[in-house]
Scaffold this active site. Structure first.
Site, mmCIF file in Angstrom:
data_model
loop_
_atom_site.group_PDB
_atom_site.id
_atom_site.type_symbol
_atom_site.label_atom_id
_atom_site.label_comp_id
_atom_site.label_asym_id
_atom_site.label_seq_id
_atom_site.Cartn_x
_atom_site.Cartn_y
_atom_site.Cartn_z
ATOM 1 C CG HIS A 131 -3.852 -1.524 -1.545
ATOM 2 N ND1 HIS A 131 -4.940 -2.315 -1.869
ATOM 3 C CD2 HIS A 131 -4.275 -0.719 -0.534
ATOM 4 C CE1 HIS A 131 -5.965 -2.013 -1.069
ATOM 5 N NE2 HIS A 131 -5.583 -1.043 -0.253
ATOM 6 C CG ASP A 146 -5.252 2.424 0.901
ATOM 7 O OD1 ASP A 146 -6.158 1.581 0.774
ATOM 8 O OD2 ASP A 146 -4.139 2.154 1.392
ATOM 9 C CB SER A 168 -0.903 0.013 1.232
ATOM 10 O OG SER A 168 -1.512 1.290 1.336
ATOM 11 C CG ASP A 187 -6.329 -2.954 3.151
ATOM 12 O OD1 ASP A 187 -5.253 -2.687 3.729
ATOM 13 O OD2 ASP A 187 -6.962 -2.127 2.460
ATOM 14 C CG MET A 240 -11.890 -2.937 5.128
ATOM 15 S SD MET A 240 -10.381 -2.442 4.268
ATOM 16 C CE MET A 240 -9.449 -1.619 5.571
ATOM 17 C CG MET A 284 -8.618 6.910 2.324
ATOM 18 S SD MET A 284 -7.903 6.877 3.980
ATOM 19 C CE MET A 284 -6.918 5.383 3.899
ATOM 20 C CG HIS A 300 -9.320 -0.072 -0.514
ATOM 21 N ND1 HIS A 300 -8.734 -0.231 0.729
ATOM 22 C CD2 HIS A 300 -10.661 -0.150 -0.305
ATOM 23 C CE1 HIS A 300 -9.669 -0.399 1.641
ATOM 24 N NE2 HIS A 300 -10.852 -0.339 1.057
ATOM 25 C CG MET A 358 -11.465 2.946 2.047
ATOM 26 S SD MET A 358 -9.903 2.897 2.940
ATOM 27 C CE MET A 358 -8.781 3.053 1.561
#
Ligand code: DX5
Ligand code: ZN
Length: 236
Positions: A47, A49, A23, A189, A151, A51, A80, A82
């Site tokens: 990965h 993230d 990540s 994760d 998660m 957000m 991913h 979020m």
């Protein structure tokens, strides 16, 4: 928006039993290209993230950075999301070149349509499930999925401790996937490290996100190799 027919995700990876997805949330954001290159020969995915400060209490990066990373990274991007309203935004990440796009079950209002749209854009479609969300509620979605992400921390931040309460759910998800006879990948994760990866692998996970356990180390590529070896020892 047209409702796409079911298709398979078109991004094909070598059929490696265990996959490691470092990540970049734990990487140095002033040197993202170098940080991606540091694991390019050892990892399977990178990965990313995303957000939005609404679905989770943190704000990271979005489409422009994913587009830039896609241009320089030699690994497929494992995005991913979020974010709230993934139904609106997820297809753009697939269009931007992500190898996989994972939306949260808790945020999606039309997951079938969104997952099909991701696959129609030639990315692998993933569904992420928070620690307190039962996986059984989403069993019907398995044919629409290339990956389930469980998660193992509350989403929002790197460097948190692995939640052991999720381990029984990893086992149940593995049973559901195997029962369906499918080839759906099972990703974990959050808090995945040398101390926790073996129990996650033994429970049936086969794709491992690791942020601080890779980028927090002096040699990120060696950390990926070591995590993979540990997971392989416990793999089903
Ligand atoms: C947390 C993110 C994770 C995070 C993992 O919400 O989804 O991908 O980067 O970081 P570690 O491995 O440090 O827990
Ligand atoms: Zn993540």
């Amino acid at each position: 928006m047209p409702f796409p027919p079911p298709t398979r995700g078109l991004v094909r990876l070598p059929d490696v039993a265990i996959q490691i997805s470092p990540s970049i949330l734990s990487a140095d954001f002033t040197h993202l290209a170098d940080e991606a290159a540091a694991v390019a020969n050892s990892a399977d995915w990178l990965h990313v993230d995303v957000m939005d400060n609404h679905f989770v209490p943190n704000l990271t990066l979005g489409l422009p950075v994913v587009e830039s990373l896609h241009r320089v990274a030699d690994l497929p991007l494992d995005c991913h999301l979020m974010i709230e309203d993934p139904d609106r935004w997820a297809p753009s990440y697939a269009e931007a070149g992500a190898g996989g796009v994972t939306i949260h079950a808790e945020a999606a209002k039309a997951p079938v349509r969104t997952l099909r749209t991701i696959r129609a854009e030639h990315a692998r479609a993933g569904l992420a499930i928070n620690p307190a969300t039962p996986v059984e509620h989403y069993a019907e979605l398995l044919p629409e999925l290339d990956m389930v992400l469980l998660m193992t921390v509350e989403p929002g931040f790197g460097g948190q401790s692995f939640l052991e309460m999720v381990v029984p759910k990893i086992r149940r998800a593995r049973e559901l996937i195997d029962g369906g006879g499918g080839t759906v990948r099972l990703q974990v994760d959050g808090g995945v490290s040398a101390d926790t990866i073996e129990q996650a692998a033994a429970a049936g996970a086969d794709v491992f996100v690791a942020g601080s356990a890779v980028y927090g180390k002096e040699d990120p590529a060696a950390a990926v190799d070591a995590l993979r070896a540990q997971a392989q020892r416990e793999a089903h």
